[in-house]
Design a protein around this motif. Structure first.
Motif, PDB file in Angstrom:
ATOM      1  N   UNK A 274       0.703  -1.342   0.013  1.00 28.36           N
ATOM      2  CA  UNK A 274      -0.063  -0.141  -0.081  1.00 28.36           C
ATOM      3  C   UNK A 274       0.886   1.237   0.086  1.00 28.36           C
ATOM      4  N   UNK A 275       2.072   1.221   0.647  1.00 30.92           N
ATOM      5  CA  UNK A 275       2.558   2.481   0.948  1.00 30.92           C
ATOM      6  C   UNK A 275       3.614   2.604  -0.362  1.00 30.92           C
ATOM      7  N   UNK A 276       3.403   1.749  -1.250  1.00 34.28           N
ATOM      8  CA  UNK A 276       4.399   1.980  -2.527  1.00 34.28           C
ATOM      9  C   UNK A 276       3.810   2.994  -3.686  1.00 34.28           C
ATOM     10  N   UNK A 277       2.437   3.486  -3.345  1.00 31.58           N
ATOM     11  CA  UNK A 277       2.054   4.546  -4.067  1.00 31.58           C
ATOM     12  C   UNK A 277       0.981   5.542  -3.133  1.00 31.58           C
ATOM     13  N   UNK A 278       0.551   6.457  -3.821  1.00 30.41           N
ATOM     14  CA  UNK A 278      -0.386   7.464  -2.893  1.00 30.41           C
ATOM     15  C   UNK A 278      -1.721   6.768  -2.816  1.00 30.41           C
ATOM     16  N   UNK A 279      -2.409   6.746  -1.863  1.00 28.60           N
ATOM     17  CA  UNK A 279      -3.695   6.379  -1.521  1.00 28.60           C
ATOM     18  C   UNK A 279      -3.465   4.966  -1.675  1.00 28.60           C
ATOM     19  N   UNK A 280      -4.797   4.201  -2.348  1.00 29.87           N
ATOM     20  CA  UNK A 280      -4.874   2.756  -2.614  1.00 29.87           C
ATOM     21  C   UNK A 280      -4.271   2.431  -3.799  1.00 29.87           C
ATOM     22  N   UNK A 281      -3.617   3.480  -4.580  1.00 29.75           N
ATOM     23  CA  UNK A 281      -3.300   3.032  -6.167  1.00 29.75           C
ATOM     24  C   UNK A 281      -2.624   1.800  -6.277  1.00 29.75           C
ATOM     25  N   UNK A 282      -1.924   1.341  -5.234  1.00 31.47           N
ATOM     26  CA  UNK A 282      -0.874   0.142  -5.641  1.00 31.47           C
ATOM     27  C   UNK A 282      -1.950  -1.123  -5.691  1.00 31.47           C
ATOM     28  N   UNK A 283      -2.920  -1.088  -4.869  1.00 30.03           N
ATOM     29  CA  UNK A 283      -3.731  -2.254  -4.977  1.00 30.03           C
ATOM     30  C   UNK A 283      -4.516  -2.424  -6.144  1.00 30.03           C
ATOM     31  N   UNK A 284      -4.698  -1.243  -7.164  1.00 21.29           N
ATOM     32  CA  UNK A 284      -5.403  -1.564  -8.320  1.00 21.29           C
ATOM     33  C   UNK A 284      -4.688  -2.837  -8.981  1.00 21.29           C
TER      34      UNK A 284
END
Lengths: 304, 304
Positions: A274-284
């Motif tokens: 999760x912390x690898x991008x802003x908000x929940x973007x990485x989970x997309x």
């Protein structure tokens, strides 16, 4: 997702966050504890999301949650605006300032569970008022695992209903500051022991970039966090951690100490993504392969 | 101690500490980085202590170090008083204030190694001026493993000699604040990578009650600390940690990644014992069985 996975119902906040970190800024991104929890848990088990949003909640965010298989029948739309939070992280990402907070429709949130959610055997009570958490718990038919979060604000202003709730909680998931405030003990082991005395069956203490530590009457389990060279945005890491933990327990039906330990490592993995991008973007874009790969990397990180 | 253990020579401070913690106070107890390191390492390997004390250094402390088999032929006695430090820990034991500091005979410390110490294959350079660390290193006949500590003061005031020393260091042992200052990077993984670029073969970052993390070109290894319900006095924990790490490497001749990982767990065990009493008191009664038992408990704490 395991076809035999048990369903999880989560109650909490869905929000729009405006976030500044040393690396950048993101405006009005999908956020809220229930959002991060649901997205993380959705990699493991079916999730019923119970929350409230305003009329400004866009189809695109609804669609994002939907593509992760999250049941939105409990996502109430009320007249008004969605909960909004604006925060700024320091160079030390463990420290953040809240710059603005608009509760909006969340201020009058009175969660009513849809039929499907009531049957869920696994419950995650996100950080809402403890009396509301209790009223939510009452609506479940036969919950077999109750996990619960809370925050300093409720510990300070609603200690009585919170303490009344704890004996019905199997797994309290809090950060170290919350554990200290709730227990009145600065030493984290003593704080956890006191919380177990208050009735929670186990307590999982989140320590941000330092990892997490689980206390139960039988066992203590400590893990470091997964070290990353770039942390874009710590928002939601704790909620995604909880989603990974509870998701794994739902997927496997595990309730053993060994199972809970593996669940915590999966939680650590989800938080690290999760912390690898802003908000929940990485989970997309996250895949099951990504999760499995980092789980193996976590073994390599910690084995001796 | 393993009969095949290699000898360690340690250069650093021997002091008297006056310590206040939330639990109590201890006056003029034996302290100093080289003391804690030596005592911890002495459970694993023969130790040559190279340091300076004043004429006030009592036979009883000399005897204590002697009963642990520590060679004191390099413990120089100079006219004047021994180094003294007075500090107070906050309720949050990660924070301490220095209330008084008297360098005394330590101010003019010019370490000269006795013959026995020069032959030691394993070197621990405690936190003295980096040019002095280098001059000490020159005196060794054929060191096979060089471990090194430093502090913010030297990073700020003697960066050039410190950076000149790093390519000769196999294992730099620093805390997270020191790693950040030395590297100019706030993220600990990036900080460690930068330190590896400066030439140290590996870097072991101490994180106090949160554990430690090892970075080498091949591998990253993270461990939590051993959780304790009562921490009497954190003084010396980092030095005892280093003593356990280097001691285990000396005892076993291990240089593999797996060996270094086990060494770090032994360091964690030694650190966890030191904080159970004021000063180095706990090490007077510590046994090999205690160490082995807690090593096994640490496996139980972390395995999944």
């Amino acid at each position: 997702m395991d076809p035999a996975a048990q369903a999880i119902a989560v109650v909490g906040s869905v929000a729009f966050d405006t976030i500044e970190t040393p690396i950048g800024r993101a405006e009005d991104v999908l956020g809220g504890s229930a959002t991060y929890f649901s997205l993380a848990a959705s990699f493991f088990a079916p999730v019923h999301l119970v929350a409230v949003v305003g009329e400004d909640f866009p189809p695109s965010d609804r669609e994002f949650l939907g593509t992760r298989g999250i049941d939105l029948s409990g996502l109430e739309v009320r007249p008004g605006r969605t909960f909004r939070w604006t925060g700024r992280y320091h160079e030390d990402l463990n420290v953040r300032d809240t710059l603005a907070l608009e509760l909006n429709v969340f201020a009058d949130f009175q969660p009513t569970l849809p039929e499907a959610a009531r049957k869920a055997p696994i419950v995650y009570l996100g950080n809402i008022q403890p009396s509301l958490q209790e009223s939510v718990l009452e609506q479940f038919e036969d919950p077999t695992l109750v996990a619960c979060d809370t925050i300093n604000h409720w510990i300070e202003t609603a200690r009585e209903p919170l303490e009344a709730l704890l004996p019905r909680v199997d797994l309290l998931i809090v950060n170290d500051e919350e554990a200290r405030l709730l227990s009145g003990e600065s030493n984290i082991s003593r704080a956890a022991r006191r919380i177990l005395e208050l009735g929670s069956r186990s307590v999982l203490v989140k320590r941000g970039e330092y990892g997490a530590i689980l206390f139960s009457p039988e066992s203590v389990f400590a893990v470091p966090a997964y070290p990353l060279e770039e942390v874009y945005d710590p928002t939601g890491a704790g909620d995604a951690f909880a989603g990974g933990v509870v998701g794994y327990l739902a997927a496997t039906g595990e309730r053993s100490d060994a199972g809970l330990r593996r669940a915590i490592v999966y939680g650590t993995v989800l938080a690290s993504y999760v912390v690898e991008d802003f908000g929940p973007e990485r989970l997309r874009t996250l895949t099951q392969d990504d999760i499995d790969r980092r789980y193996r990397q976590f073994i390599a990180l910690t084995e001796f």
